[in-house]
Motif scaffolding. Structure first.
Motif, short mmCIF file in Angstrom:
data_model
loop_
_atom_site.label_atom_id
_atom_site.label_comp_id
_atom_site.label_asym_id
_atom_site.label_seq_id
_atom_site.Cartn_x
_atom_site.Cartn_y
_atom_site.Cartn_z
N LYS A 1 0.85 -0.74 0.02
CA LYS A 1 0.22 0.08 -0.08
C LYS A 1 0.87 1.07 0.31
N GLU A 2 2.40 1.26 0.58
CA GLU A 2 3.31 2.50 0.46
C GLU A 2 4.25 2.54 -0.66
N ARG B 1 3.25 -4.68 -6.07
CA ARG B 1 2.15 -5.44 -6.38
C ARG B 1 2.20 -6.57 -7.18
N ASN C 1 -5.29 -6.47 -3.22
CA ASN C 1 -4.25 -5.22 -2.69
C ASN C 1 -4.36 -5.68 -0.33
#
Length: 689
Positions: free
Chosen positions: A109-110, A114, A173
């Motif tokens: 997320k930061e 991915r 995610n």
């Protein structure tokens, strides 16, 4: 410091400590010796006549690391910029699990990395990501592998479009953290023997997942104890029949089973989860045990790529038999083995870097009235570490080849490539992880007392890596798969059947390798001959061919009295030696190819030296086999031994450049004794000076 000036006792203590550190630093700091001092040591007479190779470390590093260097450096830089996400030396199990999850969330997320998107699109990039995060904390590498390669990979590889549409984004995610529930308390390697059942209920259009006995409890399931919300559960698919049997066993299939509520995170009805507790290592991974009591899931939750059940309970599959479906399912999950072999080499790079840098830095003893010498100048230390460094390079190129053919397999779905990847991944995963496990202990011992300090990482690396020998296939079982495949090819060769490209050196040269050794070449001992790649590969392949022929004869003989299973067990150690010999042949062939295609002359010369050490060290380690069949005469055996020691010395001379080419920053190796500068300042500060 003002207090030290005013207080004589404090001042004395300060001076004593300063003297101690200065003395310690003098003892450990490298001293450049004159040529005369080096000559006086006479470690190896040939050192006087052979100049040290000039190695362009930057070019060698570029060749080694390839196109995925940038993504790894992004990962290293991210964690280096976030000290609160770095794993401390002393941390409890629960704290480590929480940190590991925060590390993975931060990465996704930061940092915007991915991994899941690479699993299908760019497997080589995915494996590079997993290697890099494993360098930060091996628990993080394994947790990422569970999420993306195992749980995510099962959805992608065993499911169909409806499953990808439903679960892809949540896996990507991290909204859908998941588990891979294959292993049971009583069954690990024997997946066909799993006892969990999934019975179809045509009245409700559901499968009922059940754990029939304690032996069927899913065990060691990563992500299950704390974080998982879903599990891919492997179970026997049971269909109702209209005959006296009542149920028909269609074999092991995979099912998506929700295990916790997405909003409240509460365990769902019928599911019992327990924590497997502290482990020898990898305590940042929350391994748990799962029991299912009549858990109902929709029929659509069957991952139905290789077999499906219709609304009326009819089973359909593109594959005709239970065994073929099982083989296809496991074949799609081979990426886990590829990743473990590749990541194990990453661990070996870290360990060998720490041990070699320390061995260059640390000085001990020396000629009378001369400065102390680096402990890597001692032949015994070279014997421990230089063949290991050569093996690290050999494994790097072999596993890079494995990743390349795995990536091509995922693109093409070529049947021959599938067979190649399955066999090679089994062999390399087993061989490399076993070698790395042993090497971690050798590195610790080579660094003496300082290797025992937790801050210098050997203990942590050894404990975390140890399980690599067991999961994704026990190493002994995997080696048997390699031997079984070799025997199948051998049988086809001598029965006139087709012979696949997997072991093409056997196809091309089996008769040559099985003929009597040439009494002339058995005596050749020139350096040019011993360093000739053809001699080296021929020696490796001759050994494999002899082992294959002799075990085939033994199996045929014992089968008459013991049956096939009994004969296999009687010859098991022979079979394991055969598999290891074959894998060494593949590793050497890929190393030789990597040397030949290296575009930079300086790097190519260094790699050739390292490759020769790898090959001749392996031949010398098994010299008895070659002597027993007169493949190597006594004088040639002595020449091989002498040249191996010489090559170890030559590799020692460029060992700093070779480990620098791994391009591991200090904040990745972490060990104070492996720092490129001010190593002992940081080491002493670590304990409070």
């Amino acid at each position: 410091m003002h207090g030290a000036d005013q207080n004589p006792t404090a001042q004395d203590e300060y001076r004593t400590a300063t003297r101690r550190i200065r003395r310690f630093s003098l003892h450990l700091t490298p001293i450049v010796r004159s040529v005369g001092a080096a000559d006086q040591l006479q470690m190896l007479e040939c050192s006087k006549v052979t100049p040290k190779l000039d190695v362009d470390t930057a070019n060698l590093s570029d060749y080694m690391r390839g196109k995925n260097r940038e993504i790894q450096e992004r990962i290293y830089d991210y964690f280096n910029s976030r000290p609160e996400l770095q794993t401390p030396l002393e941390i409890s199990k629960d704290e480590h699990r929480d940190l590991c999850m925060r590390q993975l969330l931060g990465l996704v997320k930061e940092a915007g990395i991915r991994p899941f998107r690479c699993v299908l699109e760019d497997p080589a990039k995915y494996f590079a990501i997993v290697e890099a995060v494993g360098s930060v904390d091996m628990s993080l590498g394994i947790k990422a592998g569970v999420q993306y390669s195992l749980w995510g990979g099962s959805v992608l590889n065993l499911g169909t479009k409806k499953h990808k549409d439903k679960y892809y984004d949540g896996i990507d995610n991290m909204e859908y953290p998941g588990c891979f529930a294959m292993t049971e308390l009583h069954h690990g390697s024997n997946v066909q023997g799993l006892q969990t059942v999934a019975t179809f209920d045509p009245l409700t259009d559901e499968f009922i997942i059940n754990t029939p006995n304690d032996g069927a409890i899913k065990w060691w399931i990563g992500n299950a104890a704390v974080h998982g919300k879903f599990a891919t559960v492997f179970a026997k698919l049971m269909l109702p029949t209209h005959d006296i049997k009542g149920l028909s066993d269609m074999g092991v299939h995979a099912f998506i089973v929700p295990i916790r509520d997405l909003k409240t995170h509460q365990t769902l009805p019928g599911i019992e989860i327990h924590d497997c507790g502290y482990k020898v290592g990898l305590n940042g991974v929350d391994n748990g045990a799962l029991r299912f009591r009549s858990v109902r899931i929709p029929r659509d939750n069957l991952l139905n790529r290789f077999g499906d059940v219709s609304r009326d309970g009819k089973y359909t599959s593109s594959l005709p038999t239970k065994n073929k479906r099982f083989a296809a399912m496991l074949g799609e999950l081979v990426g886990g083995r590829v990743g473990l072999a590749y990541s194990s080499v990453g661990v070996l790079k870290i360990a060998s870097t720490i041990a070699i840098r320390y061995s260059l830095l640390r000085q001990q003893f020396g000629p009378p009235k001369q400065p102390e010498v680096s402990i890597l100048d001692y032949q015994s230390q070279q014997h421990k570490l230089m063949p290991m460094l050569a093996s690290t390079y050999a494994f790097h190129f072999a596993t890079a080849h494995l990743v390349n053919i795995y990536s091509e397999m995922k693109r093409s779905h070529d049947e021959q490539l599938i067979a190649d990847v399955h066999a090679l991944s089994a062999g390399l995963k087993s061989y490399v992880t076993s070698y790395t496990a042993k090497s971690l202990s050798i590195c610790r011992e080579a660094c003496g007392g300082h290797g025992y300090a937790a801050v210098n990482r050997f203990g942590i690396l050894r404990n975390d890596h140890d399980i690599f020998q067991t999961f994704e296939g026990d190493n002994t079982v995997l080696l048997q798969q390699v031997s079984a495949d070799l025997l199948k090819q051998y049988k086809e060769k001598f029965q006139g059947g087709t012979f696949t490209v997997t072991w093409n050196y056997l196809r091309e040269s089996m008769n040559t390798y099985l003929s009597q050794p040439n009494p002339v070449t058995a005596r050749w001992e020139s350096v040019d001959h011993l360093r000739d790649p053809k001699f080296q590969l021929d020696a490796f392949r001759y050994r494999t061919s002899r082992l294959l022929q002799s075990v085939a004869v033994r199996l045929r003989k014992h089968s008459k009295n013991l049956g096939s299973f009994g004969a296999w067990n009687r010859c098991l150690n022979h079979l394991l030696t055969l598999a290891e010999s074959h894998i060494e042949s593949v590793i050497l062939s890929k190393f030789i190819e990597a040397v030949e295609r290296c575009p930079d002359a300086s790097s190519r010369a260094a790699l050739k030296l390292v490759c020769d050490l790898y090959a001749l060290d392996r031949i010398w380690n098994d010299i008895g086999t070659y002597r027993n069949v007169d493949y190597v005469a006594p004088n040639k055996a002595k020449a091989i031994h002498k040249l191996t020691e010489y090559l170890s010395f030559q590799v020692r001379n460029i060992s700093m450049e070779l480990v620098d080419a791994f391009d591991l920053p200090d904040h990745v190796t972490k060990a104070p004794i492996a720092k490129k500068s001010e190593a002992y300042t940081q080491y002493t500060q670590n304990v409070g000076f």
